[in-house]
Design a protein around this motif. Structure first.
Motif, PDB file in Angstrom:
ATOM      1  N   PRO A 158       1.061  -0.835   0.146  1.00 37.45           N
ATOM      2  CA  PRO A 158       0.209  -0.453   0.269  1.00 37.45           C
ATOM      3  C   PRO A 158       0.928   1.286   0.116  1.00 37.45           C
ATOM      4  O   PRO A 158       1.810   1.393   0.282  1.00 37.45           O
ATOM      5  CB  PRO A 158      -0.880  -0.293   1.399  1.00 37.45           C
ATOM      6  N   GLY A 159      -0.156   2.894  -1.269  1.00 35.86           N
ATOM      7  CA  GLY A 159       0.807   3.546  -0.356  1.00 35.86           C
ATOM      8  C   GLY A 159       2.180   3.831  -1.753  1.00 35.86           C
ATOM      9  O   GLY A 159       2.620   5.001  -1.807  1.00 35.86           O
ATOM     10  N   TYR A 160       2.219   2.492  -1.913  1.00 37.86           N
ATOM     11  CA  TYR A 160       3.761   1.941  -3.512  1.00 37.86           C
ATOM     12  C   TYR A 160       3.256   1.823  -5.064  1.00 37.86           C
ATOM     13  O   TYR A 160       2.089   1.329  -4.537  1.00 37.86           O
ATOM     14  CB  TYR A 160       4.919   1.117  -3.039  1.00 37.86           C
ATOM     15  N   SER A 161       3.906   2.501  -5.658  1.00 38.16           N
ATOM     16  CA  SER A 161       3.145   2.528  -6.788  1.00 38.16           C
ATOM     17  C   SER A 161       4.896   2.447  -7.474  1.00 38.16           C
ATOM     18  O   SER A 161       5.154   3.139  -8.249  1.00 38.16           O
ATOM     19  CB  SER A 161       2.278   3.361  -7.821  1.00 38.16           C
ATOM     20  N   TYR A 162       4.920   1.181  -8.041  1.00 36.17           N
ATOM     21  CA  TYR A 162       5.945   1.407  -9.040  1.00 36.17           C
ATOM     22  C   TYR A 162       5.456   0.601 -10.409  1.00 36.17           C
ATOM     23  O   TYR A 162       4.287  -0.438 -10.672  1.00 36.17           O
ATOM     24  CB  TYR A 162       6.925  -0.383  -8.530  1.00 36.17           C
ATOM     25  N   ASP A 163       6.127   0.875 -11.407  1.00 30.31           N
ATOM     26  CA  ASP A 163       5.500   0.774 -13.288  1.00 30.31           C
ATOM     27  C   ASP A 163       7.269  -0.238 -13.733  1.00 30.31           C
ATOM     28  O   ASP A 163       8.448  -0.408 -13.343  1.00 30.31           O
ATOM     29  CB  ASP A 163       6.002   1.590 -14.069  1.00 30.31           C
ATOM     30  N   VAL A 164       6.990  -1.522 -13.405  1.00 27.02           N
ATOM     31  CA  VAL A 164       7.367  -2.437 -14.264  1.00 27.02           C
ATOM     32  C   VAL A 164       7.520  -2.431 -16.015  1.00 27.02           C
ATOM     33  O   VAL A 164       6.579  -2.765 -16.219  1.00 27.02           O
ATOM     34  CB  VAL A 164       7.038  -4.155 -13.965  1.00 27.02           C
ATOM     35  N   GLU A 165       8.477  -2.113 -15.910  1.00 23.83           N
ATOM     36  CA  GLU A 165       9.123  -1.678 -17.539  1.00 23.83           C
ATOM     37  C   GLU A 165      10.391  -1.461 -17.785  1.00 23.83           C
ATOM     38  O   GLU A 165      11.719  -1.628 -16.875  1.00 23.83           O
ATOM     39  CB  GLU A 165       8.015   0.282 -18.173  1.00 23.83           C
ATOM     40  N   GLY A 166      11.009  -1.386 -18.884  1.00 16.59           N
ATOM     41  CA  GLY A 166      12.296  -0.569 -18.997  1.00 16.59           C
ATOM     42  C   GLY A 166      12.895  -2.394 -19.044  1.00 16.59           C
ATOM     43  O   GLY A 166      12.320  -3.765 -19.216  1.00 16.59           O
ATOM     44  N   GLU A 167      14.051  -2.639 -18.639  1.00 15.78           N
ATOM     45  CA  GLU A 167      15.046  -4.062 -18.478  1.00 15.78           C
ATOM     46  C   GLU A 167      14.189  -5.340 -17.347  1.00 15.78           C
ATOM     47  O   GLU A 167      14.135  -6.089 -17.444  1.00 15.78           O
ATOM     48  CB  GLU A 167      16.380  -4.084 -18.112  1.00 15.78           C
ATOM     49  N   ALA A 168      13.400  -4.143 -16.210  1.00 10.54           N
ATOM     50  CA  ALA A 168      12.534  -5.344 -15.623  1.00 10.54           C
ATOM     51  C   ALA A 168      11.755  -5.764 -16.034  1.00 10.54           C
ATOM     52  O   ALA A 168      10.668  -6.576 -15.243  1.00 10.54           O
ATOM     53  CB  ALA A 168      12.288  -4.408 -14.430  1.00 10.54           C
ATOM     54  N   ILE A 169      10.698  -5.634 -17.418  1.00 12.13           N
ATOM     55  CA  ILE A 169       9.599  -6.685 -17.677  1.00 12.13           C
ATOM     56  C   ILE A 169       9.888  -8.026 -17.364  1.00 12.13           C
ATOM     57  O   ILE A 169       9.457  -9.029 -17.367  1.00 12.13           O
ATOM     58  CB  ILE A 169       9.436  -5.688 -19.042  1.00 12.13           C
ATOM     59  N   ALA A 170      11.134  -8.210 -18.158  1.00 11.72           N
ATOM     60  CA  ALA A 170      11.973 -10.014 -18.565  1.00 11.72           C
ATOM     61  C   ALA A 170      11.760 -10.292 -16.761  1.00 11.72           C
ATOM     62  O   ALA A 170      12.586 -11.722 -16.675  1.00 11.72           O
ATOM     63  CB  ALA A 170      13.403  -9.443 -19.438  1.00 11.72           C
ATOM     64  N   TYR A 171      11.797  -9.150 -15.867  1.00 10.06           N
ATOM     65  CA  TYR A 171      12.727 -10.418 -14.789  1.00 10.06           C
ATOM     66  C   TYR A 171      11.877 -11.158 -13.841  1.00 10.06           C
ATOM     67  O   TYR A 171      10.574 -10.973 -14.521  1.00 10.06           O
ATOM     68  CB  TYR A 171      12.669  -9.007 -14.148  1.00 10.06           C
ATOM     69  N   GLY A 172      12.166 -12.425 -13.062  1.00 10.27           N
ATOM     70  CA  GLY A 172      11.110 -13.343 -13.106  1.00 10.27           C
ATOM     71  C   GLY A 172      10.725 -12.388 -11.338  1.00 10.27           C
ATOM     72  O   GLY A 172      11.535 -11.809 -10.797  1.00 10.27           O
ATOM     73  N   TYR A 173      10.322 -13.345 -10.131  1.00  9.34           N
ATOM     74  CA  TYR A 173       9.955 -12.320  -9.221  1.00  9.34           C
ATOM     75  C   TYR A 173      11.081 -12.205  -8.513  1.00  9.34           C
ATOM     76  O   TYR A 173      11.342 -11.518  -7.437  1.00  9.34           O
ATOM     77  CB  TYR A 173       8.962 -13.202  -8.076  1.00  9.34           C
ATOM     78  N   ILE A 174      12.132 -13.098  -8.473  1.00 13.91           N
ATOM     79  CA  ILE A 174      13.010 -13.155  -7.349  1.00 13.91           C
ATOM     80  C   ILE A 174      13.838 -11.629  -7.822  1.00 13.91           C
ATOM     81  O   ILE A 174      14.469 -10.883  -6.953  1.00 13.91           O
ATOM     82  CB  ILE A 174      14.241 -14.468  -7.064  1.00 13.91           C
ATOM     83  N   LYS A 175      14.157 -11.915  -9.395  1.00 13.67           N
ATOM     84  CA  LYS A 175      15.038 -10.469  -9.871  1.00 13.67           C
ATOM     85  C   LYS A 175      14.356  -9.344  -9.348  1.00 13.67           C
ATOM     86  O   LYS A 175      14.718  -8.625  -9.344  1.00 13.67           O
ATOM     87  CB  LYS A 175      15.192 -11.109 -11.256  1.00 13.67           C
TER      88      LYS A 175
END
Length: 91
Positions: free
Chosen positions: A2-19
């Motif tokens: 709650p209270g955080y908003s992170y966009d998963v984009e760029g190089e992080a879009i190909a990451y798994g949940y641990i990365k």
């Protein structure tokens, strides 16, 4: 989270949940448990598929052979050898 908003984009879009967990800690300084990150990725439908584990194949010569007596099939593992005229070993 709650209270955080992170966009998963760029190089992080190909990451798994641990990365992705390590990426968020490194880039934003937020520590998230890997179980919570897995649940969040699943809820957001960004969880990547798990890779297929391929069946291991046997690499022995005698797998598809019918041996009925002695001295029909020999196997050997050559680790190194010696060249007589040059006084050197090879692998």
């Amino acid at each position: 989270m709650p209270g955080y908003s992170y966009d998963v984009e760029g190089e992080a879009i190909a990451y798994g949940y641990i990365k992705l967990k390590h990426h968020i800690k490194r880039e934003h300084g937020v520590i998230v448990n890997h179980k919570k990150m897995h649940r969040l990725c699943k809820e957001l439908d960004i969880l990547r598929l798990q890779r297929e584990i391929k069946e291991k194949t046997k690499k022995h010569i005698a797998v598809n052979r019918t041996i009925t007596g002695s001295n029909q099939l020999w196997e050997m593992d050559l680790k190194y050898g010696y060249i007589h005229g040059k006084d050197i070993f090879f692998m």
